[in-house]
Design a protein around this motif. Sequence first.
Motif, PDB file in Angstrom:
ATOM      1  N   GLU A 179       0.834  -1.196   0.000  1.00  0.00           N
ATOM      2  CA  GLU A 179       0.000   0.000   0.000  1.00  0.00           C
ATOM      3  C   GLU A 179       0.872   1.250   0.000  1.00  0.00           C
ATOM      4  O   GLU A 179       0.561   2.234  -0.677  1.00  0.00           O
ATOM      5  CB  GLU A 179      -0.925  -0.010   1.219  1.00  0.00           C
ATOM      6  N   GLY A 220      -8.895   0.385  -3.425  1.00  0.00           N
ATOM      7  CA  GLY A 220     -10.023   0.602  -2.526  1.00  0.00           C
ATOM      8  C   GLY A 220      -9.597   0.642  -1.073  1.00  0.00           C
ATOM      9  O   GLY A 220     -10.045   1.498  -0.292  1.00  0.00           O
ATOM     10  N   THR A 221      -8.700  -0.268  -0.688  1.00  0.00           N
ATOM     11  CA  THR A 221      -8.192  -0.288   0.686  1.00  0.00           C
ATOM     12  C   THR A 221      -7.408   0.978   0.993  1.00  0.00           C
ATOM     13  O   THR A 221      -7.582   1.593   2.054  1.00  0.00           O
ATOM     14  CB  THR A 221      -7.282  -1.511   0.899  1.00  0.00           C
ATOM     15  N   ARG A 223      -7.658   3.867  -0.470  1.00  0.00           N
ATOM     16  CA  ARG A 223      -8.610   4.993  -0.461  1.00  0.00           C
ATOM     17  C   ARG A 223      -9.284   5.126   0.910  1.00  0.00           C
ATOM     18  O   ARG A 223      -9.386   6.220   1.462  1.00  0.00           O
ATOM     19  CB  ARG A 223      -9.643   4.767  -1.554  1.00  0.00           C
ATOM     20  N   ARG A 224      -9.704   4.000   1.468  1.00  0.00           N
ATOM     21  CA  ARG A 224     -10.378   4.033   2.771  1.00  0.00           C
ATOM     22  C   ARG A 224      -9.420   4.408   3.897  1.00  0.00           C
ATOM     23  O   ARG A 224      -9.824   5.080   4.864  1.00  0.00           O
ATOM     24  CB  ARG A 224     -11.011   2.663   3.054  1.00  0.00           C
ATOM     25  N   LYS A 225      -8.159   3.998   3.783  1.00  0.00           N
ATOM     26  CA  LYS A 225      -7.201   4.333   4.827  1.00  0.00           C
ATOM     27  C   LYS A 225      -6.850   5.823   4.807  1.00  0.00           C
ATOM     28  O   LYS A 225      -6.616   6.423   5.852  1.00  0.00           O
ATOM     29  CB  LYS A 225      -5.932   3.478   4.677  1.00  0.00           C
ATOM     30  N   ASP A 227      -8.866   8.206   3.922  1.00  0.00           N
ATOM     31  CA  ASP A 227     -10.015   8.943   4.447  1.00  0.00           C
ATOM     32  C   ASP A 227     -11.089   7.969   4.925  1.00  0.00           C
ATOM     33  O   ASP A 227     -12.009   7.626   4.175  1.00  0.00           O
ATOM     34  CB  ASP A 227     -10.590   9.868   3.377  1.00  0.00           C
ATOM     35  N   PRO A 228     -10.963   7.475   6.167  1.00  0.00           N
ATOM     36  CA  PRO A 228     -11.930   6.511   6.704  1.00  0.00           C
ATOM     37  C   PRO A 228     -13.355   7.056   6.740  1.00  0.00           C
ATOM     38  O   PRO A 228     -14.313   6.280   6.710  1.00  0.00           O
ATOM     39  CB  PRO A 228     -11.407   6.251   8.126  1.00  0.00           C
ATOM     40  N   THR A 229     -13.503   8.367   6.793  1.00  0.00           N
ATOM     41  CA  THR A 229     -14.843   8.955   6.905  1.00  0.00           C
ATOM     42  C   THR A 229     -15.572   8.986   5.566  1.00  0.00           C
ATOM     43  O   THR A 229     -16.800   9.098   5.525  1.00  0.00           O
ATOM     44  CB  THR A 229     -14.760  10.392   7.441  1.00  0.00           C
ATOM     45  N   GLY A 230     -14.822   8.942   4.468  1.00  0.00           N
ATOM     46  CA  GLY A 230     -15.438   9.011   3.152  1.00  0.00           C
ATOM     47  C   GLY A 230     -15.853  10.407   2.752  1.00  0.00           C
ATOM     48  O   GLY A 230     -16.532  10.603   1.743  1.00  0.00           O
ATOM     49  N   ARG A 233     -12.319  12.463  -1.238  1.00  0.00           N
ATOM     50  CA  ARG A 233     -11.825  11.414  -2.123  1.00  0.00           C
ATOM     51  C   ARG A 233     -10.425  11.799  -2.620  1.00  0.00           C
ATOM     52  O   ARG A 233     -10.280  12.731  -3.391  1.00  0.00           O
ATOM     53  CB  ARG A 233     -12.763  11.224  -3.301  1.00  0.00           C
TER      54      ARG A 233
END
Length: 251
Positions: A179, A220-221, A223-225, A227-230, A233
Amino acid sequence: MSVSNPAEFRNAIPWRAGAGLAPKRGAILIIADDSDLAEAMRTALEGAGFVVQIASSVREGLRVGSLHGASTIIVERGADGSDSLKVVEALRAADDQTPVMVVGVSESVEERIAYIRSGADDYLARPFDLREMTARVEALLRRCREDRKTVLHVGAIEIDLVGRAVRCMGRSVDLLPREFTLLEYFARHPKQTLSRRQLLEDIWRSKSHVKTNVVDVQVGTLRRKLDPTGERRFIVSVRGAGFRLEPDGLD
């Protein structure tokens, strides 16, 4: 040599598997049409403890350049000088500060000045003594070692290349090795659309054309790490093309 698109220098990929030796003093990339000259320089530099790769064209050079850049790049001046000048300009435009030495036959002071002004660190006129060439490479490395960038700042993202640490919007981000490599690659190509095939070849070193979702899963992983809140982007999908890093994130 031929440079169809100088921006391609931003897409350099890892060293070929055959160059797996750990360099004692650094890794040197030579881009030269003259195979005899290239081999002579390789012999001299390897004798001084460097690991050397040779590319006979700019395009091939992109395939043997490392993700982080070689310690030094030596470029042979082409027949008209334009391609080697574009090499230097493209590297600097990509914010790549790898030391560059140009070698070639030139009696024109103006031309040498043009290379230096475009970002070249040295110009060595042929014919030259291989011992002088080696000494100049060593001097370039000494001069540039302390100036090497060890932290990448790309918008809200900060990447510590030495400590292997990442912060996004001031928050620490815990990444696995793959990552981290993927994020660094995106950070070196901000706002550029990177295809799945390109990522597979450059990060996973896979030439397989078999369909796989490994890129999508890893992106995808990551991206979430980031910004965990979403709410923001940082890595966006480009339909039918791939993915793009938005350094400050999109609302």
